[in-house]
Design a protein around this motif. Structure first.
Motif, short mmCIF file in Angstrom:
data_model
loop_
_atom_site.label_atom_id
_atom_site.label_comp_id
_atom_site.label_asym_id
_atom_site.label_seq_id
_atom_site.Cartn_x
_atom_site.Cartn_y
_atom_site.Cartn_z
N VAL A 111 -8.29 -8.58 -5.31
CA VAL A 111 -9.01 -9.77 -5.78
C VAL A 111 -8.77 -9.97 -7.27
O VAL A 111 -8.88 -9.03 -8.06
N LYS A 112 -8.44 -11.21 -7.65
CA LYS A 112 -8.16 -11.54 -9.04
C LYS A 112 -9.15 -12.60 -9.52
O LYS A 112 -9.39 -13.60 -8.84
N GLY A 113 -9.75 -12.38 -10.70
CA GLY A 113 -10.66 -13.35 -11.29
C GLY A 113 -12.10 -13.15 -10.83
O GLY A 113 -12.40 -12.32 -9.97
N GLU A 114 -13.00 -13.96 -11.42
CA GLU A 114 -14.42 -13.93 -11.07
C GLU A 114 -14.81 -15.28 -10.48
O GLU A 114 -14.60 -16.33 -11.09
N ALA A 115 -15.35 -15.26 -9.29
CA ALA A 115 -15.69 -16.50 -8.60
C ALA A 115 -16.75 -17.29 -9.37
O ALA A 115 -17.71 -16.73 -9.87
N ILE A 147 -5.18 -12.34 -4.54
CA ILE A 147 -5.81 -13.64 -4.25
C ILE A 147 -6.72 -13.99 -5.42
O ILE A 147 -7.53 -13.17 -5.86
N ASP A 148 -6.57 -15.20 -5.93
CA ASP A 148 -7.36 -15.68 -7.07
C ASP A 148 -8.62 -16.36 -6.55
O ASP A 148 -8.54 -17.35 -5.81
N VAL A 149 -9.78 -15.83 -6.92
CA VAL A 149 -11.05 -16.36 -6.41
C VAL A 149 -11.83 -17.14 -7.46
O VAL A 149 -12.98 -17.53 -7.21
N ALA A 150 -11.24 -17.40 -8.63
CA ALA A 150 -11.97 -18.02 -9.75
C ALA A 150 -12.60 -19.36 -9.39
O ALA A 150 -13.66 -19.70 -9.90
N ASP A 151 -11.98 -20.15 -8.52
CA ASP A 151 -12.48 -21.49 -8.21
C ASP A 151 -13.48 -21.52 -7.06
O ASP A 151 -13.96 -22.60 -6.68
N LEU A 152 -13.81 -20.39 -6.50
CA LEU A 152 -14.73 -20.37 -5.36
C LEU A 152 -16.17 -20.56 -5.80
O LEU A 152 -16.69 -19.80 -6.62
N GLY A 153 -16.84 -21.60 -5.25
CA GLY A 153 -18.26 -21.81 -5.50
C GLY A 153 -19.07 -21.26 -4.34
O GLY A 153 -18.53 -20.65 -3.41
N ILE A 154 -20.38 -21.48 -4.38
CA ILE A 154 -21.25 -21.05 -3.29
C ILE A 154 -20.79 -21.68 -1.97
O ILE A 154 -20.52 -22.88 -1.91
N HIS A 155 -20.67 -20.87 -0.94
CA HIS A 155 -20.25 -21.27 0.41
C HIS A 155 -18.76 -21.61 0.52
O HIS A 155 -18.32 -22.05 1.58
N ALA A 175 -4.04 -18.08 10.80
CA ALA A 175 -4.16 -18.93 9.61
C ALA A 175 -5.60 -19.31 9.28
O ALA A 175 -5.95 -19.56 8.12
N ASP A 176 -6.48 -19.37 10.30
CA ASP A 176 -7.88 -19.78 10.08
C ASP A 176 -8.79 -18.61 9.70
O ASP A 176 -9.98 -18.81 9.41
N GLN A 177 -8.27 -17.40 9.71
CA GLN A 177 -9.10 -16.23 9.41
C GLN A 177 -9.59 -16.28 7.96
O GLN A 177 -8.81 -16.47 7.03
N VAL A 178 -10.91 -16.09 7.77
CA VAL A 178 -11.49 -16.05 6.42
C VAL A 178 -11.18 -14.71 5.78
O VAL A 178 -11.43 -13.65 6.36
N VAL A 179 -10.64 -14.75 4.58
CA VAL A 179 -10.30 -13.53 3.84
C VAL A 179 -11.44 -13.13 2.91
O VAL A 179 -11.84 -11.97 2.84
N VAL A 180 -11.99 -14.11 2.19
CA VAL A 180 -13.07 -13.85 1.24
C VAL A 180 -13.91 -15.12 1.11
O VAL A 180 -13.40 -16.24 1.23
N GLU A 218 -22.71 -9.89 -9.37
CA GLU A 218 -22.25 -8.88 -8.41
C GLU A 218 -20.75 -8.72 -8.53
O GLU A 218 -20.03 -9.69 -8.63
N GLU A 219 -20.28 -7.48 -8.54
CA GLU A 219 -18.85 -7.25 -8.61
C GLU A 219 -18.23 -7.40 -7.23
O GLU A 219 -18.82 -7.04 -6.23
N ALA A 220 -17.00 -7.92 -7.21
CA ALA A 220 -16.30 -8.07 -5.94
C ALA A 220 -15.86 -6.72 -5.43
O ALA A 220 -15.38 -5.89 -6.19
N PRO A 221 -16.06 -6.44 -4.14
CA PRO A 221 -15.58 -5.18 -3.60
C PRO A 221 -14.07 -5.14 -3.63
O PRO A 221 -13.41 -6.16 -3.53
N THR A 222 -13.50 -3.97 -3.82
CA THR A 222 -12.06 -3.84 -3.84
C THR A 222 -11.60 -3.10 -2.60
O THR A 222 -12.34 -2.37 -1.98
#
Length: 228
Positions: A111-115, A147-155, A175-180, A218-222
């Motif tokens: 995981v890269k970045g902070e959501a 995977i860059d998660v910086a742009d992820l908001g709530i939900h 392709a539809d599997q949720v990763v994070v 909260e820190e992202a699990p690695t």
């Protein structure tokens, strides 16, 4: 990274007693299979397996198996068995590979970045998948998939279809599997002063607890090692 050579001595004895005698000598039973050759029972030093799993490429490290009179062959550590208490190696499987033939392997996710939903809205980043299955040539196996998660908001969520990889690599997961994804945090509503506590076994008045925003980051699990 320097090539890791594993000396694999041929063995003729089978069974639990033979395996115990090997372990007393500091070795473990193993099998080499796959490719165009037959399955070959061998014995190996478990310390070398630790070197493999602790290396940057981990379980996807391309090894050079030295089979003595049968020559050397490229392989990967396919599976291994650990003692559930002592966590010592008990058995290992090596899979022969050809550098010009594609194979399927599982690659760890980094995981890269902070959501944004964690940083500003107090949500929690939840990693659903720690490994992604890919198909590629042995020389193209990546150490990790970022995977860059910086742009992820709530939900918000990232799916397999959102992940970009080298054209030489094919992702095999759905392709539809949720990763994070980022989820909101639910906290119990603070008790009202003077209100009588609910009787045991009964629901408190007012229905469901209020959903609160949590400010603690909260820190992202690695990803971590997977044991098989």
């Amino acid at each position: 990274m320097a090539e890791i050579v594993v000396n694999a001595e041929s063995r003729s004895e089978r069974g639990k007693n033979a395996a115990r005698r090997l372990r007393v000598k500091g070795l473990i039973p193993a099998v080499v299979y796959g490719g165009k050759g037959d399955a070959v029972p061998v014995s190996v030093d478990p310390k070398v397996l630790l070197r493999v799993l602790r290396s940057e490429t981990g379980r996807n490290t391309i090894l050079k198996l030295d089979l003595g009179t049968e020559g050397k062959t490229s392989a990967i550590l396919k599976q291994w068995q650990l003692d559930p208490v002592k966590e010592n190696f008990l058995h290992a499987d090596f899979y022969r590979i050809a550098m010009d033939v594609a194979l399927r392997v599982k690659v760890p996710i980094a995981v890269k970045g902070e959501a944004r939903g964690v940083k500003t809205d107090g949500g929690i980043l939840e990693l659903i998948m720690r490994f992604i299955e890919v198909e590629c040539l042995p020389g193209d196996i990546p150490e990790r998939i970022e995977i860059d998660v910086a742009d992820l908001g709530i939900h918000d969520a990232l799916r397999i279809s959102n992940i970009l990889v080298n054209a030489k690599i094919k992702i095999m997961d759905d392709a539809d599997q949720v990763v994070v994804h980022v989820i909101a945090v639910k906290e119990e509503a603070a008790p009202v002063a003077g209100a009588a506590p609910a009787a045991e076994g009964e629901a408190a008045a007012g229905g469901e607890p209020e959903v609160m925003k949590k400010g603690k980051k909260e820190e992202a699990p690695t990803g971590g090692k997977e044991k098989e």
